[in-house]
Design a protein around this motif. Structure first.
Motif, PDB file in Angstrom:
ATOM      1  N   THR A 193       1.636  -3.221  -3.072  1.00 34.92           N
ATOM      2  CA  THR A 193       0.608  -2.419  -3.735  1.00 34.92           C
ATOM      3  C   THR A 193      -0.204  -3.330  -4.652  1.00 34.92           C
ATOM      4  O   THR A 193       0.355  -4.200  -5.330  1.00 34.92           O
ATOM      5  CB  THR A 193       1.200  -1.265  -4.554  1.00 34.92           C
TER       6      THR A 193
ATOM      7  N   TYR B 170       1.676   7.282  -1.755  1.00 36.29           N
ATOM      8  CA  TYR B 170       2.122   6.525  -0.579  1.00 36.29           C
ATOM      9  C   TYR B 170       2.585   7.464   0.529  1.00 36.29           C
ATOM     10  O   TYR B 170       2.279   7.272   1.707  1.00 36.29           O
ATOM     11  CB  TYR B 170       3.243   5.584  -1.004  1.00 36.29           C
TER      12      TYR B 170
ATOM     13  N   SER C  44      -4.014   0.492  -4.927  1.00 38.75           N
ATOM     14  CA  SER C  44      -3.607   0.982  -3.610  1.00 38.75           C
ATOM     15  C   SER C  44      -3.251   2.460  -3.650  1.00 38.75           C
ATOM     16  O   SER C  44      -2.876   3.009  -4.686  1.00 38.75           O
ATOM     17  CB  SER C  44      -2.396   0.184  -3.118  1.00 38.75           C
ATOM     18  N   TYR C  45      -3.362   3.093  -2.498  1.00 41.97           N
ATOM     19  CA  TYR C  45      -2.993   4.485  -2.279  1.00 41.97           C
ATOM     20  C   TYR C  45      -3.756   5.435  -3.212  1.00 41.97           C
ATOM     21  O   TYR C  45      -3.216   6.418  -3.712  1.00 41.97           O
ATOM     22  CB  TYR C  45      -1.480   4.673  -2.408  1.00 41.97           C
TER      23      TYR C  45
END
Length: 685
Positions: free
Chosen positions: A674, A204, A173-174
């Protein structure tokens, strides 16, 4: 394990599809963080060991907290702001650090990441190629000198269990991505581990992108005369953004936002670091001689997320030598040694905006970007001479004694003040300290040990904490070292099925170094009169069945100002020390069946205060995390695939608290759920 590493589990277990799961036998674990290598059963102190599997399996490798949250007594923050580094504290030591680590001794393969002035950076630790981490929980100045409120000693892979050649890819994620390459071989008398990775994350929050490239080489050669270890580490971090802190209102409006000035100023940092080290061990006479030397060069530049003189840069050379000799005298082992270290920083600060007017030592709104506001050579030299003994008193008792004398000289050569018509701020300060420790352990039943120890500790301000709030360079003459006295009692049980440890400690600190809450932008420091720290720590590991292992770590603490009035005359007697929770609980359930594994853990952190006055309270938070994967082996080829989900319940929580931050910008929010997935493949073993 949590302080009691009785069961050994392979760090990268690989099985053929039809192979039965292995049977794990208990082994004796020897810990080396106390310098005199000692079986855990004979050590009268609280020491935790995190093994390779616990530290690296299914991890992202973002910060040390991924591995260390399971250690009782240790509190970690700041996984997602790479410009500020991980913030670690042990029993309250290190809690004041606005960035990096203070008050703790950090080692990687025996080479210090802690400079003589007491500051540590941990961005050059190879987090996903660790062999283990040992954590000595408690004051350790008798072993390591300045800023040793606790010791974190990480050891990386050295080729003794070679993976061959290969690598892997991790994504999450991110914008998280990491590409790895590995080469490891063991040729009997010579072995090596060479690893490299390229890491990047979009982040984030706004203004939180990070990029890092890293290479590490560890070789070990078994020669007729002795053993030679060589270490080479290179870090290149060309971009690491700092999103800054938010007020509570800003966080509630948009958790992903950066502080306004962080965006306006494009707050970011870049760092490049090279470390080389040699270690030699040989039998000499009736004992063993160990010699070591290292050199670290670090170039660093950063735009901080506030105006005025906030463009910071330094070029650092940090090097040292150490020698130890260990010998048995009947029932007593004796270790004597010397540590010599030196740090040289060429440091500058430049104005973010405005012109610099001669005669002024602060940047004004009218100053020109880039004008010099500070230019000085900072130099710290430390010399420590120590002795440690371990005596067997019959079959049931062991007595450990230690003493150390340190001389730390810190000097500043001011290259700037006279250029603007101000007095030269050059100067030096010298500190001489003698530290001691004594511990007694009782083997009162075959599986049980009880111990007690007392120790003293000292901690000088770092060069950053010596900064003069009156402006310009030189030392703040009002800041003095802090000194601590501690007593600890504990009991542990070692058993292949159920092992546990409980420890109780009380620490009294005089002249505690704290963050001054009167600053407009920068953090400045002062001494509190006295503080008290008390706590209970419990670590448990239960092998419930062949497949299931349950682990937990509980910390209950009280960190309190006893006597403290700040420079403005405000009294904080009886207040809780900011940034530290009263309770922390870690629980993990680990399931393994052949090549499969699933690990679920939860971390609960109690409420904290963000300021000395205890007016801003941060509520408790709990996160749930999951890791799962599978291993394969076919001939000389090995592979693994895994997934991970952090903050599985998508809870809102805070990643970092900026203590006494100006304008109430205390908060750095953490992401919700996440996800991460990765694959690795190795050939040739």
């Amino acid at each position: 394990m949590l302080g009691l590493p009785i069961l050994w589990v392979p760090a990268s277990p690989v099985w053929a599809e039809d192979a039965p799961p292995p049977v794990l036998d208990p082994v004796e674990v020897t810990v080396t963080a106390p310098r005199l290598a000692t079986p855990l059963a004979d050590l009268p102190a609280a020491v935790s060991r995190v093994d390779e599997r616990q530290a690296t399996e299914g991890r992202q490798g973002l910060q040390l907290d991924e591995a260390l949250n399971r250690v009782p007594g240790l509190f970690a923050q700041n996984r997602y702001n790479f410009a500020q580094d991980a913030r670690l504290s042990i029993r309250g030591f290190g809690s004041r650090a606005p960035f990096g680590v203070r008050g703790l001794r950090i080692l990687q393969d025996g080479i210090p990441e802690t400079t003589p002035d007491g500051q540590s950076q941990v961005d050059a630790i190879d987090l996903l190629n660790l062999r283990d981490i040992e954590v000595l929980r408690g004051p350790s100045a008798a072993l390591y000198g300045n800023a040793s409120g606790g010791v974190i000693a990480a050891r990386t892979r050295d080729g003794r269990d070679p993976r061959g050649f290969g690598g892997g890819v991790l994504m999450g994620s991110y914008g998280y991505r990491r590409a790895e390459a590995v080469a490891e071989q063991n040729h009997g008398t010579h072995r090596y581990s060479l690893t490299a990775h390229d890491f990047a994350i979009d982040g984030y929050r706004e203004q939180s992108t990070a990029e890092k490239r890293y290479m590490r080489l560890h070789t070990a050669s078994e020669l007729e005369a002795g053993t030679l270890n060589f270490h080479l580490r290179y870090l290149d971090a060309p971009r690491t953004d700092d999103p800054g802190g938010l007020t509570r209102e800003e966080m509630e409006q948009n958790r992903r936002a950066a502080a306004p000035r962080a965006k306006e100023l494009n707050s970011t940092q870049e760092a490049e670091q090279l470390t080389m080290g040699l270690q030699w061990e040989q039998l000499l006479g009736a004992g063993e001689l160990r010699l070591g030397g290292f050199w670290t060069q670090r170039d660093y530049a950063q735009q901080l997320p506030f105006p005025t003189d906030s463009r910071v840069a330094y070029d650092r050379d940090f090097y040292g030598l150490n020698a130890q000799y260990e010998q048995d005298f009947g029932r007593t082992r004796v270790l004597t040694g010397i540590d010599l270290e030196e740090q040289r920083d060429d440091r500058t600060r430049r104005c973010t905006s405005g012109t610099f007017e001669p005669g002024e030592l602060d940047c004004d709104d009218d100053e020109v970007v880039g004008d010099l506001a500070l230019d000085q050579r900072e130099r710290a030299r430390s010399r420590g001479v120590f002795v440690q003994t371990d005596t067997a008193l019959g079959s049931d008792w062991n007595l450990v004694l230690g003493a150390r004398h340190d001389r730390v000289r810190m000097s500043i050569d001011d290259h700037f003040s006279t250029q603007v018509g101000q007095p030269d701020q050059s100067g030096a300060r010298t500190f001489e300290e003698t530290s001691g420790m004594a511990g007694l352990i009782w083997h009162f039943r075959p599986e049980y040990r009880a111990y007690v120890n007392v120790a003293t500790n000292f901690e000088t301000p770092t060069f950053t904490e010596f900064a003069n709030p009156e402006g310009g360079g030189g030392f703040n003459p009002e800041v003095e070292p802090q000194r601590a006295r501690s007593i600890e009692v504990g009991i542990r049980r070692e058993n292949p099925q159920l092992s546990w440890e409980a420890s109780f400690y009380a620490t009294r600190v005089r002249d505690e170094i704290v963050v001054d809450d009167e600053g407009d932008f920068r953090d400045f420091y002062e001494n509190a009169g006295r503080t008290a720290r008390e706590g209970v720590e419990l670590g448990v590991e239960w092998r419930a069945s062949e497949a299931w292992t349950l682990s937990s770590a509980l910390s209950l603490n009280r960190f309190q100002f006893r006597e403290y009035a700040d420079a403005g005359g405000e009294h904080f007697d009886g207040n809780r020390m900011p940034g530290l929770p009263r309770e922390q609980l870690f629980v993990e359930a680990d399931w393994r069946d052949g090549p499969w594994f699933v690990t679920v853990d939860t971390l609960h952190v109690g409420s904290r205060y963000a300021d000395n006055a205890n007016t801003e309270k941060v509520g408790p938070q709990t996160t749930l995390n999951l890791r799962a994967g599978r291993f394969w082996r076919q001939g000389g080829t090995r592979a693994e695939a895994f997934v991970a989900a952090n903050n599985l319940l998508d809870a809102d929580h805070v990643d970092n608290i900026r203590i006494n931050a100006a304008g109430g910008r205390y908060y750095e929010p953490a992401p919700g759920l996440t996800l991460m997935a990765g694959v690795r493949m190795y050939f040739g073993q």
